[in-house]
Design a protein around this motif. Structure first.
Motif, short mmCIF file in Angstrom:
data_model
loop_
_atom_site.label_atom_id
_atom_site.label_comp_id
_atom_site.label_asym_id
_atom_site.label_seq_id
_atom_site.Cartn_x
_atom_site.Cartn_y
_atom_site.Cartn_z
N ALA A 174 0.84 -1.20 0.00
CA ALA A 174 0.00 0.00 0.00
C ALA A 174 0.87 1.25 0.00
N CYS A 175 1.95 1.23 0.78
CA CYS A 175 2.88 2.37 0.80
C CYS A 175 3.51 2.57 -0.57
N THR A 176 3.90 1.48 -1.21
CA THR A 176 4.52 1.58 -2.54
C THR A 176 3.56 2.21 -3.54
N HIS A 177 2.29 1.77 -3.54
CA HIS A 177 1.29 2.33 -4.46
C HIS A 177 1.00 3.79 -4.14
N ALA A 178 1.14 4.17 -2.88
CA ALA A 178 0.86 5.55 -2.48
C ALA A 178 2.08 6.45 -2.63
N GLY A 179 3.21 5.92 -3.06
CA GLY A 179 4.40 6.74 -3.24
C GLY A 179 5.14 7.04 -1.96
N VAL A 180 4.95 6.21 -0.92
CA VAL A 180 5.64 6.41 0.36
C VAL A 180 6.74 5.36 0.48
N PRO A 181 8.01 5.74 0.62
CA PRO A 181 9.07 4.75 0.79
C PRO A 181 8.79 3.86 2.00
N ALA A 182 8.92 2.55 1.84
CA ALA A 182 8.60 1.62 2.92
C ALA A 182 9.62 0.49 2.95
N VAL A 183 9.99 0.09 4.16
CA VAL A 183 10.94 -0.99 4.40
C VAL A 183 10.34 -1.93 5.43
N SER A 184 10.52 -3.23 5.25
CA SER A 184 10.12 -4.21 6.25
C SER A 184 11.38 -4.86 6.81
N LEU A 185 11.47 -4.94 8.13
CA LEU A 185 12.57 -5.63 8.80
C LEU A 185 12.02 -6.88 9.46
N TRP A 186 12.62 -8.03 9.15
CA TRP A 186 12.15 -9.32 9.65
C TRP A 186 13.21 -9.99 10.50
N ALA A 187 12.85 -10.38 11.70
CA ALA A 187 13.73 -11.17 12.56
C ALA A 187 13.31 -12.62 12.51
N ALA A 188 14.28 -13.53 12.43
CA ALA A 188 14.00 -14.96 12.42
C ALA A 188 14.08 -15.51 13.84
N VAL A 189 13.00 -16.12 14.31
CA VAL A 189 12.90 -16.67 15.65
C VAL A 189 13.02 -18.19 15.57
N PRO A 190 13.85 -18.82 16.42
CA PRO A 190 13.97 -20.29 16.37
C PRO A 190 12.61 -20.96 16.57
N HIS A 191 12.25 -21.85 15.65
CA HIS A 191 10.92 -22.45 15.70
C HIS A 191 10.75 -23.36 16.91
N TYR A 192 11.87 -23.88 17.44
CA TYR A 192 11.76 -24.81 18.56
C TYR A 192 11.62 -24.10 19.91
N VAL A 193 11.70 -22.77 19.88
CA VAL A 193 11.46 -22.00 21.10
C VAL A 193 10.72 -20.72 20.70
N SER A 194 9.50 -20.92 20.20
CA SER A 194 8.75 -19.83 19.57
C SER A 194 7.87 -19.05 20.54
N GLN A 195 7.67 -19.55 21.73
CA GLN A 195 6.76 -18.86 22.64
C GLN A 195 7.36 -17.53 23.10
N PRO A 196 6.50 -16.50 23.25
CA PRO A 196 7.01 -15.20 23.70
C PRO A 196 7.28 -15.22 25.20
N PRO A 197 8.11 -14.24 25.64
CA PRO A 197 8.80 -13.23 24.83
C PRO A 197 10.10 -13.75 24.27
N ASN A 198 10.66 -13.00 23.33
CA ASN A 198 11.98 -13.31 22.78
C ASN A 198 12.77 -12.01 22.75
N PRO A 199 13.37 -11.63 23.87
CA PRO A 199 14.09 -10.35 23.93
C PRO A 199 15.29 -10.29 23.00
N LYS A 200 15.86 -11.45 22.65
CA LYS A 200 17.01 -11.43 21.74
C LYS A 200 16.59 -10.99 20.34
N ALA A 201 15.42 -11.47 19.89
CA ALA A 201 14.92 -11.04 18.58
C ALA A 201 14.49 -9.59 18.60
N THR A 202 13.88 -9.15 19.70
CA THR A 202 13.50 -7.74 19.85
C THR A 202 14.73 -6.85 19.77
#
Length: 387
Positions: A174-202
């Motif tokens: 939606a940002c791209t179509h509206a002409g607003v520069p947009a970036v997504s940052l994704w952190a990978a969380v270990p699937h075998y310990v997925s329950q929150p919280p995860n302060p290391k990923a934060t």
């Protein structure tokens, strides 16, 4: 038209957003925005109408007592503004809420309405996904954008993902179509310990955000919490020989895939961050302000009438040269859109736009024998330390 009479002129504002739900493994992304709001004392100036976007049988309201008076808190998305002090003050517009249940285009339209009216220069959306990444290594953080020019100038991956997506992917488009520069940052969380919280990923997301927007972010007790979290997971893994062996196999795969030059780039970024903190970079003086809420409607907004209120002309953004289309320190895999860790040896998981935990067997406590979807793994960028 959204009226924001109570908000003063903003200085180089950047909007930072995160949403609880499908795109928030370990609550890492929403916790990161909550940390910014708390550390810089943001005050809510607008909230979207919960009736428009949420199914209350899916996201139920909560009741609490205030001096004997019963009150209801409705699930919604709230916006706040904080001013980051220092030699070069800057404003952040923080968006924190729950992934909407319906009317996603109208939802994004309202967010963009605020962005245009406030003169937001860039939107950064935080997300977290489950992947095949060991908890003992730095958290991989991938930066992606739909804007080819932005990818070159800010050393990001240009998204190539195809498949199911969440509100993070929809808002970025939606940002791209509206002409607003947009970036997504994704952190990978270990699937075998997925329950929150995860302060290391934060912590990893905040470090990457700090590098992206050039602000010093006060981390508070996050580094200590991340160390304690890792120690706790170490102890749990040591009690189960199968899990310990599985973690070791992930470590070996990660270390084998990492190129020496990638590690060098990560070390260089850590050193730059250290110098920025030692020299007392921007981000030391908190502050905030609030105003009344507003409304927006229609399809995706495009700013066809010129700059928004108080919106300064954009100047060319500094960044690497035109050759920098990909992350130099990519870890295992080809990039976030191929699914972190994609390639012939890809393990379980999914690309970031597909949301965390894609695949039927993914979930808290998933062991080494799980075999979910084919296009997965961990992220490609390593911007956090192993604190």
């Amino acid at each position: 038209m959204i009226e924001l009479e109570g908000v003063p002129e903003l200085i180089d504002p950047v909007m930072v957003a995160a949403f609880e739900g499908w795109n928030d493994a370990g609550d890492a992304a929403s916790t990161a925005v909550g940390h910014l709001d708390r550390e810089w004392k943001g005050e809510v100036f607008a909230a979207l109408d919960a009736e428009d976007y949420y199914d209350f049988q899916v996201n139920r309201p909560t009741v609490w007592l205030d001096g004997g008076v019963r009150k209801i808190v409705w699930p919604t998305t709230r916006l706040s503004v904080v001013r980051v002090g220092g030699e070069k003050p800057r404003d952040l517009v923080l968006v924190r809420g729950i992934e909407p249940s319906m009317r996603w285009r109208s939802f994004c339209n309202e967010i963009l309405g605020f962005a245009h009216e406030l003169g937001v220069e860039m939107v950064v959306i935080l997300g977290a996904l489950l992947g095949d990444t060991p908890h003992t290594r730095p958290v991989p953080v991938s930066g992606v954008t739909s804007d080819a020019d932005l990818a070159r100038t800010m050393d990001l991956e240009e998204t190539r993902y195809e498949g199911p997506t969440g509100i993070v992917g929809i808002l970025q488009e939606a940002c791209t179509h509206a002409g607003v520069p947009a970036v997504s940052l994704w952190a990978a969380v270990p699937h075998y310990v997925s329950q929150p919280p995860n302060p290391k990923a934060t912590l990893a997301l905040l470090n990457r955000l700090e590098d992206l927007i050039g602000l010093r972010i006060p981390l508070g007790e996050l580094a200590e919490d991340a160390r304690a979290w890792q120690l706790g997971v170490d102890q749990l893994a040591a009690e189960d020989s199968e899990v310990a062996e599985y973690v070791q196999s992930l470590e070996e795969a990660r270390d084998t895939a990492e190129l020496p030059e990638a590690s060098g780039e990560a070390i260089a970024r850590e050193f730059e961050r250290y110098l920025r903190r030692r020299d007392g970079g921007p981000g030391q003086a908190p502050g905030g302000h609030a105003t009344e809420t507003g409304e927006g409607s229609g399809t995706y907004l495009r700013d066809t009438s010129g700059p928004g209120r108080g919106r300064p002309p954009r100047s060319p953004r500094p960044g690497p040269g035109p050759d920098s289309g990909t992350e130099p320190d990519a870890g295992p895999g080809a990039g976030p859109d191929a699914g972190p860790g994609a390639g012939p040896d890809a393990g379980p998981g999914a690309g970031p736009d597909a949301g965390p935990g894609a695949g039927p067997d993914t979930g808290p406590g998933a062991g080494p024998e799980r075999k979910p979807g084919p296009d997965a793994g961990s992220g490609d960028d390593e911007d956090s330390s192993d604190d």
